[in-house]
Design a protein around this motif. Sequence first.
Motif, short mmCIF file in Angstrom:
data_model
loop_
_atom_site.label_atom_id
_atom_site.label_comp_id
_atom_site.label_asym_id
_atom_site.label_seq_id
_atom_site.Cartn_x
_atom_site.Cartn_y
_atom_site.Cartn_z
N PRO A 165 45.21 38.83 43.20
CA PRO A 165 44.68 37.79 44.08
C PRO A 165 45.28 37.86 45.48
O PRO A 165 46.46 38.12 45.65
N GLY A 166 44.44 37.60 46.45
CA GLY A 166 44.90 37.42 47.82
C GLY A 166 44.92 35.93 48.13
O GLY A 166 44.47 35.10 47.33
N LEU A 167 45.42 35.59 49.30
CA LEU A 167 45.53 34.17 49.65
C LEU A 167 44.21 33.56 50.08
O LEU A 167 44.14 32.37 50.38
N SER A 168 43.15 34.35 50.11
CA SER A 168 41.82 33.80 50.33
C SER A 168 40.83 34.32 49.29
O SER A 168 39.64 34.06 49.40
N SER A 169 41.32 35.05 48.28
CA SER A 169 40.42 35.64 47.29
C SER A 169 41.09 35.69 45.92
O SER A 169 41.47 36.76 45.45
N PRO A 170 41.22 34.54 45.24
CA PRO A 170 41.84 34.56 43.91
C PRO A 170 40.92 35.04 42.80
O PRO A 170 41.36 35.21 41.66
N ASP A 171 39.64 35.28 43.12
CA ASP A 171 38.66 35.61 42.08
C ASP A 171 37.90 36.90 42.38
O ASP A 171 36.72 37.03 42.09
N SER A 172 38.59 37.88 42.94
CA SER A 172 37.95 39.14 43.32
C SER A 172 37.96 40.12 42.15
O SER A 172 38.99 40.33 41.49
N LEU A 173 36.81 40.74 41.90
CA LEU A 173 36.65 41.67 40.78
C LEU A 173 36.61 43.11 41.29
O LEU A 173 36.01 43.39 42.33
N GLY A 174 37.23 44.01 40.56
CA GLY A 174 37.16 45.43 40.85
C GLY A 174 36.44 46.17 39.74
O GLY A 174 36.43 45.74 38.59
N LEU A 175 35.80 47.29 40.08
CA LEU A 175 35.11 48.13 39.10
C LEU A 175 35.60 49.56 39.28
O LEU A 175 35.53 50.10 40.38
N TYR A 176 36.10 50.15 38.20
CA TYR A 176 36.65 51.51 38.24
C TYR A 176 35.86 52.40 37.30
O TYR A 176 35.71 52.09 36.11
N LEU A 177 35.36 53.52 37.83
CA LEU A 177 34.54 54.45 37.05
C LEU A 177 35.29 55.75 36.84
O LEU A 177 35.77 56.36 37.80
N THR A 178 35.40 56.19 35.58
CA THR A 178 36.12 57.42 35.24
C THR A 178 35.28 58.27 34.31
O THR A 178 34.83 57.80 33.26
N ARG A 179 35.08 59.53 34.69
CA ARG A 179 34.36 60.47 33.84
C ARG A 179 35.33 61.12 32.85
O ARG A 179 36.47 61.41 33.16
N GLU A 180 34.85 61.35 31.61
CA GLU A 180 35.65 61.95 30.54
C GLU A 180 37.00 61.24 30.43
O GLU A 180 38.07 61.84 30.61
N PRO A 181 36.99 59.96 30.11
CA PRO A 181 38.25 59.21 30.03
C PRO A 181 39.15 59.74 28.91
O PRO A 181 38.69 60.04 27.81
N ARG A 182 40.42 59.82 29.21
CA ARG A 182 41.41 60.22 28.22
C ARG A 182 42.80 59.85 28.73
O ARG A 182 43.00 59.63 29.93
N THR A 183 43.74 59.76 27.82
CA THR A 183 45.11 59.42 28.18
C THR A 183 45.66 60.42 29.19
O THR A 183 45.51 61.63 29.02
N GLY A 184 46.25 59.90 30.25
CA GLY A 184 46.83 60.76 31.27
C GLY A 184 46.00 60.89 32.52
O GLY A 184 46.46 61.50 33.50
N ARG A 185 44.79 60.35 32.53
CA ARG A 185 44.00 60.35 33.76
C ARG A 185 44.76 59.60 34.86
O ARG A 185 45.48 58.64 34.59
#
Length: 277
Positions: free
Chosen positions: A197-217
Amino acid sequence: MSAPLPPDLPVPPGPATLTTDPWTDLRRHTQARIALGRCGVSVPTAELLRFGLAHAQARDAVQLALDADALCEALHAEGWSSLRTASAAPDRATYLLRPDLGRRLAAPQVQALRTRRPAADPELLIVIGDGLSSLAIARQALPLLRAIRASAPEGEAAIGRAEAPIVVATQARVALGDMIGEALGARMVAVLIGERPGLSSPDSLGLYLTREPRTGRTDAERNCISNIRPEGLSHERAAYKFWWHVLQARAQQATGVALKDMSDTQPLPGLGAPRPA
């Protein structure tokens, strides 16, 4: 009668007056703390109180637990299948003190997910994680998912069905999606997560896209779409960017630094023109 003040002593100042800032009109265009004005050498009381409120809201957003049961019920009510999991952090306090535990699953959770692995590997898996703002999930996750479903290109409507359920993860960091995607055999994972949260954005959402997900990315191997909220990047605009990245990730067989965001200038067939912000 009291003696007069010596002539070399300063005269006490009178009451301070509020001085407005010439940039005041710019406040209509941003929630950033600009043009606060001043009262003497201090911040005006009203602005000090607003700062205290924003700081409290940011702290609450970090500490507040996600109501995962309510979220799953809301997903089911709109036709999505869901699946629950949790990181290795046993509680919120540990999660905040040990970021490494929020990036991995406990062994029982890994085994539980593997038993749910579908016969055919999901092309795209969505994970919803509380992250550092469960408030962002409560306010933004469902509207964003609706926008993603409404703007899905032909053949992409299977998200959230039984064969590729939406995974709701608590005490989650972004990298937890790698282990979840690996356990379920996903070719690509999208993590929707509450941002710091920032001091003007306590409800901001992020989206992260990963191809071929696996441990260690690493973070260099994923793309991020940030500040998703009505006051930032709209749900509709974020959904467009999401699908643009999904289609390009397939075409280029890569996410992260190898996939540059050109969604504003290079529309893709079947996706339409860029949507307004």
